[in-house]
Design a protein around this motif. Structure first.
Motif, PDB file in Angstrom:
ATOM      1  N   ILE A 158      65.400  58.000  29.848  1.00  0.00           N
ATOM      2  CA  ILE A 158      66.022  59.209  30.368  1.00  0.00           C
ATOM      3  C   ILE A 158      65.916  60.334  29.329  1.00  0.00           C
ATOM      4  N   ASP A 159      66.262  61.533  29.757  1.00  0.00           N
ATOM      5  CA  ASP A 159      66.201  62.692  28.866  1.00  0.00           C
ATOM      6  C   ASP A 159      67.117  62.457  27.652  1.00  0.00           C
ATOM      7  N   GLY A 160      66.595  62.752  26.479  1.00  0.00           N
ATOM      8  CA  GLY A 160      67.398  62.638  25.266  1.00  0.00           C
ATOM      9  C   GLY A 160      67.501  61.224  24.714  1.00  0.00           C
ATOM     10  N   GLY A 181      65.314  59.663  23.061  1.00  0.00           N
ATOM     11  CA  GLY A 181      64.636  59.570  21.763  1.00  0.00           C
ATOM     12  C   GLY A 181      63.165  59.206  21.869  1.00  0.00           C
ATOM     13  N   LYS A 182      62.598  59.343  23.061  1.00  0.00           N
ATOM     14  CA  LYS A 182      61.182  59.007  23.270  1.00  0.00           C
ATOM     15  C   LYS A 182      60.252  59.784  22.355  1.00  0.00           C
ATOM     16  N   SER A 183      60.437  61.113  22.329  1.00  0.00           N
ATOM     17  CA  SER A 183      59.502  61.944  21.553  1.00  0.00           C
ATOM     18  C   SER A 183      59.582  61.591  20.074  1.00  0.00           C
ATOM     19  N   ILE A 199      50.178  73.093  34.350  1.00  0.00           N
ATOM     20  CA  ILE A 199      51.003  72.569  35.442  1.00  0.00           C
ATOM     21  C   ILE A 199      52.424  72.289  34.932  1.00  0.00           C
ATOM     22  N   ARG A 200      52.546  71.842  33.684  1.00  0.00           N
ATOM     23  CA  ARG A 200      53.871  71.599  33.104  1.00  0.00           C
ATOM     24  C   ARG A 200      54.762  72.833  33.219  1.00  0.00           C
ATOM     25  N   ARG A 201      54.167  73.979  32.897  1.00  0.00           N
ATOM     26  CA  ARG A 201      54.963  75.207  32.983  1.00  0.00           C
ATOM     27  C   ARG A 201      55.409  75.461  34.420  1.00  0.00           C
ATOM     28  N   ALA A 245      48.794  66.826  37.448  1.00  0.00           N
ATOM     29  CA  ALA A 245      48.823  66.919  35.983  1.00  0.00           C
ATOM     30  C   ALA A 245      48.384  65.587  35.367  1.00  0.00           C
ATOM     31  N   ARG A 246      48.880  64.473  35.927  1.00  0.00           N
ATOM     32  CA  ARG A 246      48.529  63.149  35.380  1.00  0.00           C
ATOM     33  C   ARG A 246      47.040  62.865  35.539  1.00  0.00           C
ATOM     34  N   ARG A 247      46.490  63.244  36.668  1.00  0.00           N
ATOM     35  CA  ARG A 247      45.061  62.997  36.900  1.00  0.00           C
ATOM     36  C   ARG A 247      44.223  63.748  35.867  1.00  0.00           C
ATOM     37  N   ASP A 251      54.098  60.123  25.656  1.00  0.00           N
ATOM     38  CA  ASP A 251      55.522  60.355  25.871  1.00  0.00           C
ATOM     39  C   ASP A 251      55.676  60.598  27.379  1.00  0.00           C
ATOM     40  N   ARG A 252      55.993  59.562  28.127  1.00  0.00           N
ATOM     41  CA  ARG A 252      56.096  59.485  29.588  1.00  0.00           C
ATOM     42  C   ARG A 252      54.734  59.271  30.258  1.00  0.00           C
ATOM     43  N   PHE A 253      54.788  58.518  31.363  1.00  0.00           N
ATOM     44  CA  PHE A 253      53.610  58.332  32.230  1.00  0.00           C
ATOM     45  C   PHE A 253      54.148  58.048  33.637  1.00  0.00           C
ATOM     46  N   SER A 302      57.841  57.533  34.893  1.00  0.00           N
ATOM     47  CA  SER A 302      58.737  58.690  35.021  1.00  0.00           C
ATOM     48  C   SER A 302      58.698  59.249  36.436  1.00  0.00           C
ATOM     49  N   THR A 303      57.517  59.276  37.038  1.00  0.00           N
ATOM     50  CA  THR A 303      57.419  59.753  38.423  1.00  0.00           C
ATOM     51  C   THR A 303      58.137  58.786  39.366  1.00  0.00           C
ATOM     52  N   ARG A 304      57.964  57.476  39.100  1.00  0.00           N
ATOM     53  CA  ARG A 304      58.645  56.479  39.939  1.00  0.00           C
ATOM     54  C   ARG A 304      60.152  56.708  39.912  1.00  0.00           C
ATOM     55  N   MET A 305      60.680  57.078  38.745  1.00  0.00           N
ATOM     56  CA  MET A 305      62.117  57.303  38.636  1.00  0.00           C
ATOM     57  C   MET A 305      62.519  58.697  39.105  1.00  0.00           C
ATOM     58  N   TYR A 306      61.938  59.716  38.515  1.00  0.00           N
ATOM     59  CA  TYR A 306      62.423  61.069  38.775  1.00  0.00           C
ATOM     60  C   TYR A 306      62.109  61.528  40.191  1.00  0.00           C
ATOM     61  N   GLN A 307      60.853  61.355  40.637  1.00  0.00           N
ATOM     62  CA  GLN A 307      60.529  61.800  41.994  1.00  0.00           C
ATOM     63  C   GLN A 307      60.883  60.723  43.017  1.00  0.00           C
ATOM     64  N   GLY A 308      60.782  59.447  42.614  1.00  0.00           N
ATOM     65  CA  GLY A 308      61.066  58.361  43.548  1.00  0.00           C
ATOM     66  C   GLY A 308      62.546  58.206  43.852  1.00  0.00           C
ATOM     67  N   ALA A 326      72.120  69.569  23.298  1.00  0.00           N
ATOM     68  CA  ALA A 326      72.139  70.152  21.956  1.00  0.00           C
ATOM     69  C   ALA A 326      70.778  70.750  21.606  1.00  0.00           C
ATOM     70  N   ARG A 327      69.720  70.145  22.157  1.00  0.00           N
ATOM     71  CA  ARG A 327      68.369  70.605  21.844  1.00  0.00           C
ATOM     72  C   ARG A 327      68.019  71.912  22.551  1.00  0.00           C
ATOM     73  N   GLN A 328      68.501  72.040  23.802  1.00  0.00           N
ATOM     74  CA  GLN A 328      68.281  73.255  24.621  1.00  0.00           C
ATOM     75  C   GLN A 328      66.822  73.630  24.838  1.00  0.00           C
ATOM     76  N   ARG A 362      65.522  72.266  33.568  1.00  0.00           N
ATOM     77  CA  ARG A 362      65.870  71.937  34.943  1.00  0.00           C
ATOM     78  C   ARG A 362      66.170  70.471  35.193  1.00  0.00           C
ATOM     79  N   PHE A 363      65.413  69.553  34.575  1.00  0.00           N
ATOM     80  CA  PHE A 363      65.692  68.141  34.823  1.00  0.00           C
ATOM     81  C   PHE A 363      66.903  67.664  34.041  1.00  0.00           C
ATOM     82  N   GLU A 364      67.144  68.316  32.901  1.00  0.00           N
ATOM     83  CA  GLU A 364      68.307  67.938  32.110  1.00  0.00           C
ATOM     84  C   GLU A 364      69.594  68.425  32.758  1.00  0.00           C
ATOM     85  N   ASP A 365      69.480  69.355  33.696  1.00  0.00           N
ATOM     86  CA  ASP A 365      70.652  69.833  34.424  1.00  0.00           C
ATOM     87  C   ASP A 365      71.051  68.879  35.552  1.00  0.00           C
TER      88      ASP A 365
HETATM   89  P1  TYD Z   1      60.111  65.588  28.764  1.00  0.00           P
HETATM   90  O1  TYD Z   1      59.474  66.745  28.101  1.00  0.00           O
HETATM   91  O2  TYD Z   1      59.730  64.222  28.316  1.00  0.00           O
HETATM   92  O3  TYD Z   1      61.679  65.791  28.674  1.00  0.00           O
HETATM   93  P2  TYD Z   1      62.734  65.057  27.751  1.00  0.00           P
HETATM   94  O4  TYD Z   1      62.258  65.234  26.344  1.00  0.00           O
HETATM   95  O5  TYD Z   1      63.975  65.811  28.046  1.00  0.00           O
HETATM   96  O6  TYD Z   1      62.801  63.627  28.166  1.00  0.00           O
HETATM   97  O7  TYD Z   1      59.871  65.641  30.323  1.00  0.00           O
HETATM   98  C1  TYD Z   1      60.244  66.764  31.016  1.00  0.00           C
HETATM   99  C2  TYD Z   1      60.965  66.431  32.273  1.00  0.00           C
HETATM  100  O8  TYD Z   1      60.016  66.121  33.317  1.00  0.00           O
HETATM  101  C3  TYD Z   1      61.906  65.255  32.193  1.00  0.00           C
HETATM  102  O9  TYD Z   1      63.185  65.689  32.605  1.00  0.00           O
HETATM  103  C4  TYD Z   1      61.377  64.272  33.198  1.00  0.00           C
HETATM  104  C5  TYD Z   1      60.510  65.080  34.099  1.00  0.00           C
HETATM  105  N1  TYD Z   1      59.373  64.321  34.682  1.00  0.00           N
HETATM  106  C6  TYD Z   1      59.374  64.061  36.049  1.00  0.00           C
HETATM  107  O10 TYD Z   1      60.288  64.424  36.773  1.00  0.00           O
HETATM  108  N2  TYD Z   1      58.306  63.388  36.594  1.00  0.00           N
HETATM  109  C7  TYD Z   1      57.254  62.966  35.841  1.00  0.00           C
HETATM  110  O11 TYD Z   1      56.308  62.348  36.370  1.00  0.00           O
HETATM  111  C8  TYD Z   1      57.270  63.246  34.430  1.00  0.00           C
HETATM  112  C9  TYD Z   1      56.132  62.802  33.559  1.00  0.00           C
HETATM  113  C10 TYD Z   1      58.353  63.923  33.893  1.00  0.00           C
END
Ligand code: TYD
Ligand code: ADP
Length: 204
Positions: free
Chosen positions: A11-13, A15-17, A49-51, A73-75, A95-97, A100-106, A147-149, A154-157
């Motif tokens: 999850i966000d925060g 410590g993955k990065s 695409i990230r932006r 973006a992944r492709r 850092d994520r693959f 993350s989509t399975r969790m966040y979008q799924g 704390a990092r801001q 948006r996802f951290e909200d």
């Molecule tokens: P990330 O920069 O890793 O954020 P954090 O350091 O806070 O973990 O990822 C940005 C956000 O994108 C994170 O909240 C999770 C989201 N995300 C998805 O919703 N789907 C995805 O497939 C990926 C890769 C990330």
């Protein structure tokens, strides 16, 4: 371990990065060639695409459009960064693959889980050799992330409840794929976490 593909999830925060950086340093110190990358992003096109997905109005995209953008973006990341590095026998640490989509979008935006899996099979089709799940209590993760801001809020909200479901979802995914996943307790100082990560990667 030439050509190994390793992902960090959590999850966000969590410590993955931080851990992806520490593992990269540790493997480079052992003489390995390592490409450290991240999602969404990791190639010039995917960073654009990230932006689009992480900045601006959170209601800008429907759940389905957002899923397509993350997958696009992944492709690009796979084509331009990951596959070429693996072909050069380098270690790729991302850092994520797709988990993350399975969790966040799924989970988070309607129940798109089946579509997420279909799209993954169609357009991505690969899994990491090893996935390190940095597991942490969402209250701790959220306080670190807040704390990092920064502009990418948006996802951290999403709030605690969703982060709790996400943590449970990641743990369930790890339990379903024990060969690929290692669960690491992230609620310790970074060096202690890094030692467990390195042991998981080197088999020590
Ligand atoms: P990330 O920069 O890793 O954020 P954090 O350091 O806070 O973990 O990822 C940005 C956000 O994108 C994170 O909240 C999770 C989201 N995300 C998805 O919703 N789907 C995805 O497939 C990926 C890769 C990330
Ligand atoms: P993620 O990539 O999972 O969102 P980060 O590695 O960016 O997590 O860490 C989020 C914040 O928490 C950063 O400010 C980082 O310095 C801090 N942090 C990372 N790991 C730890 C740890 N083990 N203990 C305390 N703080 C940490």
């Amino acid at each position: 371990m030439p050509g190994r593909f390793i992902s960090f999830e959590g999850i966000d925060g969590s410590g993955k990065s931080t851990q992806a950086r520490l593992l990269t340093d540790a493997l480079r110190a052992r003489g390995q060639s390592v490409v450290l990358t991240r999602e969404p992003g990791g190639s010039p096109g995917a960073e654009e695409i990230r932006r689009l997905v992480l900045e601006g109005n959170p209601d800008r995209w429907s759940a389905e459009t957002e899923l397509l953008l993350f997958t696009a973006a992944r492709r690009d990341h796979l084509e331009k960064t990951i596959r070429p590095a693996l072909a050069r026998d380098e270690t790729v640490i991302t850092d994520r693959f797709a988990d993350s989509t399975r969790m966040y979008q799924g989970i988070s935006r309607g129940d798109l889980a089946a579509v997420v899996d279909q799209l993954h099979r169609l357009m991505i089709g690969v899994e990491p050799d090893l996935t390190l799940l940095i597991d942490i209590d969402p209250e701790v993760g959220l306080s670190r992330a807040v704390a990092r801001q920064g502009a990418e809020q948006r996802f951290e909200d999403m709030g605690l409840d969703l982060q709790r479901r996400m943590r449970a979802g990641f743990l369930a995914l790890a339990a379903a794929h024990p060969g690929r996943f290692r669960v690491i307790d992230g609620a310790r100082d970074p060096q202690a976490v890094a030692a467990d990560v390195l042991a998981a990667v080197t088999g020590g």
